[in-house]
Design a protein around this motif. Structure first.
Motif, PDB file in Angstrom:
ATOM      1  N   ASN A   1       0.855  -1.190   0.000  1.00  0.00           N
ATOM      2  CA  ASN A   1       0.000   0.000   0.000  1.00  0.00           C
ATOM      3  C   ASN A   1       0.893   1.242   0.000  1.00  0.00           C
ATOM      4  N   PRO A   2       1.699   1.400  -1.073  1.00  0.00           N
ATOM      5  CA  PRO A   2       2.713   2.465  -1.078  1.00  0.00           C
ATOM      6  C   PRO A   2       2.128   3.866  -1.052  1.00  0.00           C
ATOM      7  N   GLY A   3       0.845   4.009  -1.385  1.00  0.00           N
ATOM      8  CA  GLY A   3       0.243   5.335  -1.349  1.00  0.00           C
ATOM      9  C   GLY A   3      -0.021   5.842   0.059  1.00  0.00           C
ATOM     10  N   PHE A   4       0.122   4.957   1.068  1.00  0.00           N
ATOM     11  CA  PHE A   4      -0.122   5.368   2.443  1.00  0.00           C
ATOM     12  C   PHE A   4       1.136   5.123   3.266  1.00  0.00           C
ATOM     13  N   ARG A   5       2.120   5.981   3.024  1.00  0.00           N
ATOM     14  CA  ARG A   5       3.405   5.903   3.726  1.00  0.00           C
ATOM     15  C   ARG A   5       3.796   7.304   4.192  1.00  0.00           C
ATOM     16  N   PRO A   6       4.518   7.413   5.308  1.00  0.00           N
ATOM     17  CA  PRO A   6       4.944   8.750   5.772  1.00  0.00           C
ATOM     18  C   PRO A   6       5.897   9.442   4.811  1.00  0.00           C
ATOM     19  N   GLY A   7       6.676   8.665   4.060  1.00  0.00           N
ATOM     20  CA  GLY A   7       7.650   9.261   3.154  1.00  0.00           C
ATOM     21  C   GLY A   7       8.939   9.604   3.879  1.00  0.00           C
ATOM     22  N   PRO A   8       9.999   9.913   3.118  1.00  0.00           N
ATOM     23  CA  PRO A   8      11.325  10.152   3.709  1.00  0.00           C
ATOM     24  C   PRO A   8      11.537  11.562   4.241  1.00  0.00           C
ATOM     25  N   SER A   9      10.587  12.458   4.018  1.00  0.00           N
ATOM     26  CA  SER A   9      10.775  13.846   4.422  1.00  0.00           C
ATOM     27  C   SER A   9      10.913  13.973   5.940  1.00  0.00           C
ATOM     28  N   ARG A  10      11.554  15.068   6.369  1.00  0.00           N
ATOM     29  CA  ARG A  10      11.630  15.371   7.811  1.00  0.00           C
ATOM     30  C   ARG A  10      10.557  16.352   8.227  1.00  0.00           C
ATOM     31  N   ALA A  11       9.654  16.702   7.288  1.00  0.00           N
ATOM     32  CA  ALA A  11       8.563  17.620   7.618  1.00  0.00           C
ATOM     33  C   ALA A  11       7.650  16.983   8.656  1.00  0.00           C
ATOM     34  N   PRO A  12       6.974  17.790   9.478  1.00  0.00           N
ATOM     35  CA  PRO A  12       6.084  17.229  10.508  1.00  0.00           C
ATOM     36  C   PRO A  12       4.984  16.364   9.905  1.00  0.00           C
ATOM     37  N   LEU A  13       4.519  15.410  10.708  1.00  0.00           N
ATOM     38  CA  LEU A  13       3.393  14.557  10.329  1.00  0.00           C
ATOM     39  C   LEU A  13       2.215  14.858  11.248  1.00  0.00           C
ATOM     40  N   ILE A  14       1.034  15.003  10.648  1.00  0.00           N
ATOM     41  CA  ILE A  14      -0.203  15.105  11.410  1.00  0.00           C
ATOM     42  C   ILE A  14      -0.983  13.832  11.134  1.00  0.00           C
ATOM     43  N   LEU A  15      -1.054  12.956  12.131  1.00  0.00           N
ATOM     44  CA  LEU A  15      -1.759  11.682  12.001  1.00  0.00           C
ATOM     45  C   LEU A  15      -3.123  11.805  12.657  1.00  0.00           C
ATOM     46  N   ILE A  16      -4.162  11.412  11.915  1.00  0.00           N
ATOM     47  CA  ILE A  16      -5.530  11.543  12.409  1.00  0.00           C
ATOM     48  C   ILE A  16      -6.216  10.195  12.239  1.00  0.00           C
TER      49      ILE A  16
END
Length: 735
Positions: A592-607
């Motif tokens: 399910n590669p479309g639902f990954r945090p990705g390699p960025s260091r930008a903040p994540l908002i998980l809901i």
């Protein structure tokens, strides 16, 4: 056609192209090393002064050469014995051996001819031709996948191997084309397949007959800087009719050894300059930095070879073999398939077999290969189309709508569209519906009214098949048995139970990792590689349709974990929540590669809410780089369903989680994640404005409410969830 042109040369010539690329990459280092080691002459040094210095040290000098790197080599005879050395231009003395590097010579012979002479040269030329075909066809496929040349660097989705294959191609394809075309030119030149195009001045017939004119007094040598020198050949000792031969970047000339006069001169022709430029581009001689860049690009060839084979094997596993598939030009029925995970191909195989048994000639192919001009005998076109995400085209249908809309006029071939999806999703069969709408707007005749298949229902498919049979006036019975991926047996090792107090029994189930073979490790098959957010498919007893659950763990965690809520009458959820440690279940992995945090260091908002916490908890657990994560978690009551309540505080202490915001709905003042977002609107807006990525997981109603709430609070900042989705900064996994 383009895909086949890309696939088969790549598979057939993989070893040859890999040898060509790796040996070329290794050879690219030598010009740069030679350039660094070469002793450069002082500014303004002339050929006359250099030749005079070398002759003073080596009176029997016969030739002086300057390589594109600037290295100067002299060749001489001393008492009948030949000698050669790399020269220090400041003194004219030898400072190093002139013998070629043995490793470089070995690699050169491997690169040019595989040590097989002319036959090897032809083989390596074939490898260069294969590389050129792969580069051009691959570039066309990348453009098609990205949605056009203008979107060359568009964000990709799909399995890692496919994305890595395309990412390397995006950067290195220019180098591949340049290296392969220059290699083919040089091979053609070696076998005299190109016109000579060179101009050599005629040897002078009249010379002074004198000898011994001082080198430092020859005007032509005085006017020629060493930086332009290629070669200076001395007259044969004792032969008064012989001359000096001077070759420079400008041309070739002859000098009288008795007067120093320039007897003849010919400039380089345009053809010679082109040939020399091609030689420089291919070898890096004279352009060491470019050579290193091309060498680095060449290292992408083996990586692309490996990922290409992995993609090909995955495609073969995910797509059933279609027996008796007719050529497009001779088929009566054209069956086009748009599939993401492979299940729609199974339905296509069933339909293809049934139509063939009914006497039809059928051609089955991906929707991305749509080419109505090839359907000379076609009497009908049938499209089986799944939907990806919120209405996007599935993998094998990329570019179909663009081709459909690009048609000047609709062909006089009746068309039927059948959509595959899940009614619990808002975008149920949205892509298939958009295809049907576009075909109708274009004027394509309708074979059957648009219809849909819910949750891969064999009963729905059989019903539609009977309607198709009536339209074709044939007896058509579609008995479809889903072809599932290869499954593994998972053993439950532990469980944690929640929700009994609020009549919503839920369990966090942890399974042991199954054993994987060496081949699975190499190609990433089965459970050899997975990330939190991927899916496992579980086939419940008494059903042919698998249920999918989001993973709350990654392979590196050492276990497989899911969060399952028991639904009233739920076949699979009931069986899973009844498992005890030691019990087993049969399952398969789906990326399910479309639902990954990705390699960025930008903040994540998980809901997330309810069991939607599963993959989000997996993302937090795997956040070893301390990426700022803000988690909004909706639950009924903290005493009954605070999933991961033991781990979340510990993850905060370890700085894997910056902030946890809980929204509790079964209390006196109900609070939902939408309310929590509104309460925190200022910080949420600031985070998103600064580049944060939003990931939502849970029920579709919750996800729709979150999207509406974010649209409301982001409006003053000029942002919307739609804009964030387009930027790849808003993704959902809803059920």
């Amino acid at each position: 056609m383009i895909r086949a042109l890309h696939r088969w040369p790549g598979l057939l010539a993989l070893a040859l192209v890999t040898i060509l690329a790796l040996s070329g990459a290794a050879l690219s280092v030598f010009p740069a090393a030679e350039r660094l080691a070469a002793l450069q002459p002082e500014t303004g040094l002339t050929v006359a002064a250099l030749a005079d210095r070398i002759r003073a040290v080596h009176p029997g000098v016969e030739q002086i050469r300057r390589s594109p790197s600037g290295r100067i080599t002299a060749y001489w005879f001393d008492q009948g014995a030949p000698g050669a050395a790399v020269i220090d231009p400041a003194t004219g003395e030898g400072v190093a051996s002139a013998d070629p590097n043995q490793a470089e010579r070995w690699l050169t012979n491997l690169h040019r001819s595989l040590f097989l002479g002319d036959g090897g040269r032809i083989a390596m030329a074939a490898g260069a031709a294969a590389m050129l075909i792969l580069s051009l066809s691959g570039a066309a496929l990348v453009a098609r996948r990205a949605g056009g040349w203008r979107h060359w660097f568009a964000r990709l989705r799909g399995p890692l191997a496919g994305r890595l294959h395309v990412e390397i191609a995006r950067i290195a394809v220019v180098g591949f084309v340049l290296s392969s075309t220059t290699a083919l030119w040089m091979t053609a030149s070696t076998f005299d397949l190109l016109p000579d195009g060179g101009a050599i001045p005629a040897m002078p017939t009249e010379v002074s007959g004198a000898t011994g004119f001082a080198l430092d007094r020859m005007a032509t040598l005085q006017q020629t800087p060493v930086a332009e020198l290629r070669e200076l050949s001395f007259p044969y000792p004792g032969d008064a009719t012989d001359v000096f031969t001077l070759k420079t970047d400008r041309g070739t000339g002859y000098l009288d050894q008795g007067t120093g006069a320039l007897l003849a001169w010919t400039d380089l022709t345009g053809w010679e300059r082109v040939s020399e430029t091609i030689y420089m581009l291919h070898t890096g001689q004279g352009a060491a930095t470019l050579g290193l860049v091309l060498g680095l690009m060449a290292l992408g060839v083996p990586a692309m070879g490996v990922t290409g084979v992995v993609v090909w094997l995955a495609g073969r596993r995910g797509r059933p073999r279609i027996r008796g598939n007719q050529p497009a030009g001779r088929a009566e029925t054209i069956l086009l398939v748009g599939s993401e995970g492979g299940s729609t191909w199974g339905f296509a195989a069933t339909l293809h077999t049934a139509l063939t048994q009914a006497g039809q000639k059928v051609h089955t192919t991906p929707m991305s290969a749509f080419a109505p001009e090839r359907y000379a005998m076609a009497q009908r076109i049938i499209l089986l189309a799944a939907t990806y995400g919120d209405g996007a085209a599935p993998a094998s249908a990329k570019g179909f709508l663009d081709r459909l809309n690009a048609c000047d006029r609709a062909a006089d071939i009746p068309l039927a569209v059948l959509g595959f999806g899940d009614r619990s999703f808002p975008a149920y069969c949205a892509y298939a519906e958009s295809v049907a709408t576009a075909a109708e707007a274009k004027g394509w005749p309708e074979l059957l009214a648009f219809d849909t298949i819910d949750r891969q229902s064999p009963q729905d498919f059989a019903r539609w098949g009977r309607a198709l049979g009536d339209a074709l006036r044939v007896d058509l019975e579609l008995s479809h048995q889903p072809v599932l991926p290869k499954t593994e047996t998972l053993t439950l090792v532990s469980r944690r139970d929640y929700g009994a107090e609020v009549q919503a029994p839920t369990a966090i189930l942890r399974f042991a990792l199954p054993r994987v073979t060496l081949w699975q490790r190499l190609v990433g098959a089965g459970f050899a590689r997975f990330e939190a957010g991927d899916l496992i498919g579980v086939l419940p007893e008494g059903s042919a349709v698998p249920r999918l659950y989001s993973l709350a763990s990654a392979r590196c965690d050492g276990f497989i974990e899911i969060v399952v809520k028991k639904h009233p009458g739920g076949l699979c959820s009931g069986q899973l929540t009844a498992l005890e440690p030691g019990d087993t279940v049969t399952a398969f992995l789906r990326r399910n590669p479309g639902f990954r945090p990705g390699p960025s260091r930008a903040p994540l908002i998980l809901i997330g809410a309810g069991t939607g916490i599963g993959p989000l908890a997996g993302f937090v657990r795997g956040n070893t780089r301390r990426r700022p994560i803000h988690l909004f978690f909706g639950m009924r009551h903290p005493k009954s369903d605070f999933f991961y309540g033991e781990e979340l505080p510990a993850w905060q202490d370890e700085e894997r989680l910056v902030r946890l915001v809980m929204a509790v709905s079964r209390v006196e003042h109900p609070h939902y994640v939408q309310d929590a977002l509104r309460d925190d609107a200022a910080q949420v807006t600031r985070l998103i404005r600064d580049g944060a990525r939003v990931m939502v997981c849970g029920g579709r109603e919750m996800a729709a409410g979150v999207a509406d709430t974010l649209a409301e609070i982001l409006a003053p900042a000029g942002l919307t969830p739609a804009v964030l989705k387009a930027e790849g900064r808003y993704v959902e996994d809803v059920y």
